[in-house]
Design an enzyme around this catalytic site. Structure first.
Site, PDB file in Angstrom:
ATOM      1  N   ASN A 217      87.646  33.847  49.265  1.00 12.98           N
ATOM      2  CA  ASN A 217      86.422  33.955  48.473  1.00 12.98           C
ATOM      3  C   ASN A 217      85.616  32.667  48.595  1.00 12.98           C
ATOM      4  OD1 ASN A 217      87.176  32.092  46.211  1.00 12.98           O
ATOM      5  ND2 ASN A 217      88.850  33.566  46.039  1.00 12.98           N
ATOM      6  N   ASP A 286      92.457  38.162  44.129  1.00 13.74           N
ATOM      7  CA  ASP A 286      93.070  39.214  43.309  1.00 13.74           C
ATOM      8  C   ASP A 286      94.057  40.052  44.108  1.00 13.74           C
ATOM      9  OD1 ASP A 286      91.853  38.574  40.972  1.00 13.74           O
ATOM     10  OD2 ASP A 286      90.111  39.859  41.302  1.00 13.74           O
ATOM     11  N   LYS A 296      97.724  38.720  66.425  1.00 11.96           N
ATOM     12  CA  LYS A 296      96.319  38.978  66.114  1.00 11.96           C
ATOM     13  C   LYS A 296      95.981  40.449  66.346  1.00 11.96           C
ATOM     14  CE  LYS A 296      91.711  37.576  67.279  1.00 11.96           C
ATOM     15  NZ  LYS A 296      90.944  37.433  68.483  1.00 11.96           N
ATOM     16  N   ILE A 313      98.529  34.481  37.671  1.00 14.87           N
ATOM     17  CA  ILE A 313      99.188  33.188  37.417  1.00 14.87           C
ATOM     18  C   ILE A 313      98.908  32.708  35.993  1.00 14.87           C
ATOM     19  CG2 ILE A 313      99.377  30.782  38.204  1.00 14.87           C
ATOM     20  CD1 ILE A 313      98.337  31.767  40.952  1.00 14.87           C
TER      21      ILE A 313
HETATM   22  N1  CTP Z   1      93.709  34.053  37.756  1.00 14.14           N
HETATM   23  C1  CTP Z   1      95.045  33.839  37.995  1.00 14.14           C
HETATM   24  N2  CTP Z   1      95.722  34.632  38.857  1.00 14.14           N
HETATM   25  C2  CTP Z   1      95.095  35.649  39.492  1.00 14.14           C
HETATM   26  C3  CTP Z   1      93.731  35.894  39.250  1.00 14.14           C
HETATM   27  C4  CTP Z   1      93.056  35.061  38.369  1.00 14.14           C
HETATM   28  O1  CTP Z   1      95.606  32.920  37.423  1.00 14.14           O
HETATM   29  N3  CTP Z   1      95.777  36.396  40.318  1.00 14.14           N
HETATM   30  C5  CTP Z   1      93.022  33.184  36.777  1.00 14.14           C
HETATM   31  C6  CTP Z   1      91.836  32.424  37.301  1.00 14.14           C
HETATM   32  O2  CTP Z   1      92.215  31.145  37.774  1.00 14.14           O
HETATM   33  C7  CTP Z   1      90.948  32.306  36.080  1.00 14.14           C
HETATM   34  C8  CTP Z   1      91.255  33.573  35.310  1.00 14.14           C
HETATM   35  O3  CTP Z   1      92.508  34.022  35.776  1.00 14.14           O
HETATM   36  O4  CTP Z   1      91.318  31.214  35.263  1.00 14.14           O
HETATM   37  C9  CTP Z   1      90.244  34.671  35.459  1.00 14.14           C
HETATM   38  O5  CTP Z   1      89.973  34.942  36.800  1.00 14.14           O
HETATM   39  P1  CTP Z   1      89.027  36.158  37.196  1.00 14.14           P
HETATM   40  O6  CTP Z   1      89.040  36.257  38.693  1.00 14.14           O
HETATM   41  O7  CTP Z   1      87.713  36.015  36.503  1.00 14.14           O
HETATM   42  O8  CTP Z   1      89.759  37.381  36.506  1.00 14.14           O
HETATM   43  P2  CTP Z   1      90.721  38.465  37.047  1.00 14.14           P
HETATM   44  O9  CTP Z   1      92.079  38.270  36.496  1.00 14.14           O
HETATM   45  O10 CTP Z   1      90.629  38.533  38.529  1.00 14.14           O
HETATM   46  O11 CTP Z   1      90.130  39.783  36.363  1.00 14.14           O
HETATM   47  P3  CTP Z   1      89.003  40.802  36.913  1.00 14.14           P
HETATM   48  O12 CTP Z   1      89.309  41.015  38.373  1.00 14.14           O
HETATM   49  O13 CTP Z   1      89.216  42.005  36.090  1.00 14.14           O
HETATM   50  O14 CTP Z   1      87.667  40.165  36.681  1.00 14.14           O
END
Ligand code: CTP
Length: 410
Positions: A217, A286, A296, A313
């Site tokens: 990302n 995610d 590859k 996490i």
């Molecule tokens: N986070 C995490 N582990 C993941 C995804 C996110 O610890 N696998 C943490 C990010 O570091 C941030 C918080 O969760 O502090 C929110 O991240 P965000 O991407 O906004 O939320 P998501 O959990 O991905 O929820 P959604 O996809 O529904 O927006």
């Protein structure tokens, strides 16, 4: 030691006061008196030009210390003066700060004692500019001020009125009480997280598809790096777990580079065990490919990418929270920011959550600045104005400290 804040309640705040060469330098003597009256220890640094407006003897008498004037001191000495000064000080305050000083700080020049001290000092810095209104309004000055602000320098903007040069406008040194208040707040901040272990995550994670490609990302890591630098400047022992970024590590911070969400999870679990504060600023992917191809993948092969969700996490860290630990989360949203962020904070169980609208240009991913909404410990939304990521970091740490002061301690 004060058990709550970690700060030493007895020692006087130590302020390095830089005085540069504008007419407002004549007020420096009064400023030294005011700071000493408030219980601060003051060490003055006079630039060569400032000596035309105020004498070293006046400042030495009022501060009770010889004034530092050149990089090498007035007498040959076995120590390095600018390093001794930065080790001693809690805060560096420059009043008045001329346009020239702002430019030299902003560009990182180190061609006299004051600019060398600025470059070597990693604690809080306050500058109170004073100059002719045309110089203050000049685009170069504006840029320099913005640059310093982004780096976490507190700029106390000049007031309006008649100036010594006969012009009228913004350029007057602000009332001394304001400078004193900022100086003392900065000195207090320099040790407010003294010795506390703070763990910060930053940047993206890259989830491999094959040896050449990944799912990732646009996170630059700037927000997390700014938090790590700000916590270090407050005296914390900082561990920064970061994904692939193009940023130099902040001075004095232990860095743990990782690549995937799995690696970040392991590093964060390990680091968070001993931490008093955990900030999850990373943009963790995610999803990851269900299996990374060993070779590859060719364009000529038909190919579908199967993704599986990564573990959360932040939610895991809050579930394993130790007593007194403060945990901060972030949320990247593109719509219904407040509602979604409030729900996310509840779901993830963190104490504070900073929500970013990543669809706003000039804020969020890759930007220097950030407009965030804080969801506080009671779930209330507090929109913050657009500011630099370093300023967001400072404000966040102020809130973290408030929570720490209420908690029972490790
Ligand atoms: N986070 C995490 N582990 C993941 C995804 C996110 O610890 N696998 C943490 C990010 O570091 C941030 C918080 O969760 O502090 C929110 O991240 P965000 O991407 O906004 O939320 P998501 O959990 O991905 O929820 P959604 O996809 O529904 O927006």
């Amino acid at each position: 030691m004060d058990a709550e804040s970690g700060a030493d309640p007895v020692r006087a705040p130590r302020i390095l006061l830089g005085v540069s060469g504008g007419i407002a330098a004549y007020k420096a003597a009064e400023l030294v008196r005011a700071l000493v009256r408030e219980g601060a220890e003051v060490q003055c640094i006079l630039t060569r030009r400032a000596e035309q407006f105020v004498t070293p003897l006046a400042l030495a008498t009022l501060s009770g210390r010889p004034v530092a004037r050149t990089e090498f001191g007035d007498e040959p000495a076995p120590t390095i003066l600018h390093i001794d000064l930065v080790r001693w000080a809690d805060a560096l305050v420059v009043a008045p700060a001329t346009g020239n000083v702002l430019a030299r700080f902003a560009r990182g020049l180190a061609d006299d004692l004051l600019s060398t001290v600025y470059l070597a000092f990693d604690g809080p810095v306050v500058v109170a500019p004073a100059m002719n209104p045309r110089m203050w309004d000049h685009e170069e000055t504006r840029e320099n001020v913005a640059r310093l602000g982004r780096r976490g320098v507190t700029v106390v903007p000049p007031g309006e009125g008649f100036l010594a040069c006969g012009d009228e406008g913004a350029g007057r040194l602000v009332p001394l009480e304001e400078i004193v208040a900022e100086a003392l707040a900065a000195a207090r901040r320099s040790s407010s997280l003294d010795g506390m272990h703070v763990v910060v995550s930053a940047g993206p994670t890259y989830e491999p598809i094959d040896p050449a490609r990944f799912v990732g990302n646009r996170s630059s890591g700037r927000m997390g790096f700014a938090i790590a630098a700000a916590a270090r400047a407050r005296g914390a022992q900082v561990t920064l777990v970061h994904g692939p970024v193009a940023l130099a590590p902040p001075w004095g911070v232990e860095t743990v580079p990782v690549r995937t969400a799995g690696e970040m999870r392991a590093a964060m679990r390990q680091a968070a065990r001993a931490a008093r504060v955990v900030v999850m600023a990373a943009a963790v992917a995610d999803h990851r490919p269900a299996a990374a191809a060993e070779r590859k993948i060719s364009r000529r092969e038909p190919y579908t990418l199967d993704l599986v969700p990564n573990p959360d996490i932040l939610a895991e860290l809050t579930a394993a929270r130790r007593a007194g630990q403060v945990i901060v989360g972030f949320a990247a949203e593109t719509h219904d920011v407040v509602e979604r962020a409030q729900a996310k904070k509840k779901r993830k169980g963190c104490d504070l959550l900073l929500a970013n609208d990543v669809s706003t240009p000039g804020s969020g991913f890759e930007a220097e600045d950030n407009r965030v909404t804080l969801i506080d410990e009671r779930g209330r939304a507090e929109p913050w104005p657009l500011m630099s990521k370093r300023q967001v970091a400072e404000r966040l740490l102020d809130r973290v400290e408030r929570l720490l002061a209420r908690g029972e301690g490790p």
